[in-house]
Design a protein around this motif. Sequence first.
Motif, mmCIF file in Angstrom:
data_model
loop_
_atom_site.group_PDB
_atom_site.id
_atom_site.type_symbol
_atom_site.label_atom_id
_atom_site.label_comp_id
_atom_site.label_asym_id
_atom_site.label_seq_id
_atom_site.Cartn_x
_atom_site.Cartn_y
_atom_site.Cartn_z
ATOM 1 N N SER A 141 0.841 -1.188 0.000
ATOM 2 C CA SER A 141 0.000 0.000 0.000
ATOM 3 C C SER A 141 0.875 1.235 0.000
ATOM 4 O O SER A 141 1.491 1.563 1.000
ATOM 5 N N LEU A 142 0.929 1.933 -1.105
ATOM 6 C CA LEU A 142 1.698 3.152 -1.192
ATOM 7 C C LEU A 142 0.865 4.314 -0.691
ATOM 8 O O LEU A 142 -0.353 4.242 -0.583
ATOM 9 N N ASP A 143 1.549 5.392 -0.390
ATOM 10 C CA ASP A 143 0.859 6.589 0.051
ATOM 11 C C ASP A 143 -0.190 6.979 -0.992
ATOM 12 O O ASP A 143 0.119 7.144 -2.165
ATOM 13 N N PRO A 144 -1.444 7.107 -0.587
ATOM 14 C CA PRO A 144 -2.480 7.475 -1.560
ATOM 15 C C PRO A 144 -2.240 8.872 -2.136
ATOM 16 O O PRO A 144 -2.824 9.241 -3.145
ATOM 17 N N ARG B 207 20.856 16.272 -15.425
ATOM 18 C CA ARG B 207 19.791 15.841 -16.329
ATOM 19 C C ARG B 207 18.791 14.902 -15.668
ATOM 20 O O ARG B 207 17.729 14.643 -16.216
ATOM 21 N N LEU B 208 19.134 14.369 -14.518
ATOM 22 C CA LEU B 208 18.239 13.430 -13.836
ATOM 23 C C LEU B 208 17.025 14.173 -13.268
ATOM 24 O O LEU B 208 17.174 15.200 -12.607
ATOM 25 N N THR B 209 15.868 13.635 -13.525
ATOM 26 C CA THR B 209 14.636 14.283 -13.067
ATOM 27 C C THR B 209 13.791 13.294 -12.279
ATOM 28 O O THR B 209 13.528 12.182 -12.742
ATOM 29 N N VAL B 210 13.390 13.685 -11.089
ATOM 30 C CA VAL B 210 12.515 12.850 -10.265
ATOM 31 C C VAL B 210 11.084 13.047 -10.723
ATOM 32 O O VAL B 210 10.559 14.158 -10.756
ATOM 33 N N GLN B 211 10.455 11.947 -11.087
ATOM 34 C CA GLN B 211 9.058 12.012 -11.521
ATOM 35 C C GLN B 211 8.102 11.859 -10.351
ATOM 36 O O GLN B 211 7.067 12.523 -10.290
ATOM 37 N N GLN B 212 8.456 10.983 -9.418
ATOM 38 C CA GLN B 212 7.572 10.753 -8.269
ATOM 39 C C GLN B 212 8.351 10.109 -7.137
ATOM 40 O O GLN B 212 9.315 9.399 -7.356
ATOM 41 N N ALA B 213 7.928 10.377 -5.903
ATOM 42 C CA ALA B 213 8.509 9.750 -4.719
ATOM 43 C C ALA B 213 7.362 9.233 -3.866
ATOM 44 O O ALA B 213 6.565 10.016 -3.346
ATOM 45 N N GLU B 214 7.246 7.927 -3.783
ATOM 46 C CA GLU B 214 6.146 7.300 -3.050
ATOM 47 C C GLU B 214 6.624 6.790 -1.699
ATOM 48 O O GLU B 214 7.665 6.145 -1.599
ATOM 49 N N ARG B 215 5.857 7.065 -0.684
ATOM 50 C CA ARG B 215 6.193 6.555 0.637
ATOM 51 C C ARG B 215 5.810 5.084 0.718
ATOM 52 O O ARG B 215 4.672 4.722 0.466
ATOM 53 N N LEU B 216 6.775 4.260 1.104
ATOM 54 C CA LEU B 216 6.507 2.840 1.264
ATOM 55 C C LEU B 216 6.151 2.551 2.716
ATOM 56 O O LEU B 216 6.573 3.276 3.623
ATOM 57 N N PRO B 217 5.380 1.493 2.957
ATOM 58 C CA PRO B 217 5.028 1.144 4.331
ATOM 59 C C PRO B 217 6.289 0.883 5.147
ATOM 60 O O PRO B 217 7.224 0.230 4.676
ATOM 61 N N GLY B 218 6.337 1.390 6.336
ATOM 62 C CA GLY B 218 7.496 1.184 7.198
ATOM 63 C C GLY B 218 7.096 1.344 8.646
ATOM 64 O O GLY B 218 6.202 2.119 8.977
ATOM 65 N N LEU C 256 9.203 2.305 11.130
ATOM 66 C CA LEU C 256 9.950 3.308 11.855
ATOM 67 C C LEU C 256 10.543 4.368 10.933
ATOM 68 O O LEU C 256 10.228 5.545 11.053
ATOM 69 N N TYR C 257 11.390 3.955 10.002
ATOM 70 C CA TYR C 257 12.078 4.909 9.147
ATOM 71 C C TYR C 257 11.186 5.385 8.012
ATOM 72 O O TYR C 257 10.248 4.717 7.609
ATOM 73 N N GLN C 258 11.493 6.566 7.485
ATOM 74 C CA GLN C 258 10.814 7.058 6.294
ATOM 75 C C GLN C 258 11.465 6.400 5.082
ATOM 76 O O GLN C 258 12.656 6.581 4.838
ATOM 77 N N VAL C 259 10.695 5.632 4.329
ATOM 78 C CA VAL C 259 11.216 4.913 3.171
ATOM 79 C C VAL C 259 10.483 5.407 1.929
ATOM 80 O O VAL C 259 9.256 5.369 1.864
ATOM 81 N N LEU C 260 11.243 5.880 0.953
ATOM 82 C CA LEU C 260 10.672 6.453 -0.255
ATOM 83 C C LEU C 260 11.148 5.696 -1.488
ATOM 84 O O LEU C 260 12.350 5.470 -1.660
ATOM 85 N N LEU C 261 10.206 5.301 -2.332
ATOM 86 C CA LEU C 261 10.535 4.727 -3.632
ATOM 87 C C LEU C 261 10.539 5.877 -4.634
ATOM 88 O O LEU C 261 9.499 6.486 -4.901
ATOM 89 N N VAL C 262 11.714 6.175 -5.160
ATOM 90 C CA VAL C 262 11.884 7.321 -6.051
ATOM 91 C C VAL C 262 11.944 6.832 -7.493
ATOM 92 O O VAL C 262 12.789 5.996 -7.837
ATOM 93 N N THR C 263 11.051 7.337 -8.322
ATOM 94 C CA THR C 263 11.019 6.986 -9.740
ATOM 95 C C THR C 263 11.543 8.160 -10.556
ATOM 96 O O THR C 263 11.075 9.294 -10.397
#
Length: 363
Positions: free
Chosen positions: A25-28, A67-78, A80-87
């Motif tokens: 379940s990713l951050d809605p 040139r690298l561009t972040v399209q999205q950063a989704e919070r993954l279930p965790g 304790l720590y803040q975990v982000l899946l960066v696309t």
Amino acid sequence: MHLPSLEMAVYPVVTMGHGRHRRRSLDPHPISLCSARSQTSSTSSGVRSPDVSSIQKAIRSVFRSSRLTVQQAERLPGRLYQVLLVTLADGSSLVLKCPPIYNTRLLRHEKHGLETERRTLDILRKSTQLPVPDIIKYDRQRGSLGCPFLMVSHMPGRHLCELSPELSPAERRTVDRSLGAYVRAITTLSSQQFGPVHQVYAEKGHSSWKDAFLALLEAVLRDAEDMAVTIPYDNVRYHVRRHAECLSEVTRPRLVALDVCDPQNVLLDERTKKITGLVGFTNAIWGDPLMSGGMTDNNDAFFEGFGECPLQTGGVRTRLLMYTAYRAIVQVVVRFYRPHLSVDDMEARRSLTYALNELARMP
């Protein structure tokens, strides 16, 4: 592999009240470039939730490319720590692990989690063939993200806790057998000191497992005392000290990943139902392999993969009971430190009661 280097009265048997995730379940509301600043939280210590613009700045700095561009950063279930899946815009992805949110109170052993994970992943990547993430960058300074962070490769797959209900008995046995083999590979690695990974790498570990384990136990008991958690402190200290000499049977420090078999830390291929990755190494020590995740589950497939089933007699059984008590206390204390998780601690309290009663019956 080698790396750098209570006087008590007798207490009665304990009696206490008795009381073991769906598709990821990713951050809605994932962070996006159009809401880059909406999720920022500042604190007196300077720790905040990173936003996309700061993530993009950090990634460009790490890869030395504008040139690298972040399209999205989704919070993954965790937990304790803040975990982000960066696309990224090119379709590639990576994972950022940041400290807990600003108002999270940490137990003593949790305060060096990112450093521990970085060190543990480093040794596992260099010395084993385990499916663990590659370290891309570890930054302990407060740079563009405003907090320390660990950047690692993204491991494909779904969490075991999500897929577990869908596994056939044969598929589950295969998973458990693989976990046993992985734990065996981890515990073949050795050091010259006992204790938490970050302490050993700083050459501040212990020369004996007895001293190291008693220090771990005392730390979590003090965490409990800080929050006035109701547990039988005197009984725990007395019974563990009474049997502490059996800890001296452990003479060589082995790498122990306490949470390696946690279903939230095991990733499976959705089609083949085989393990694709192991994550979550913030809780690792150099100590007794019997303290590793999976050792107390009495799982035949796990021990088949591990290569042996430790006989639960004498010192081995005593040590296992002490480790059960330690884990149970940690689970109870976490419940009080982070009540928003709505974790039921009754099972942990039952485990603690059982372990102490069994230790009390031993000569």
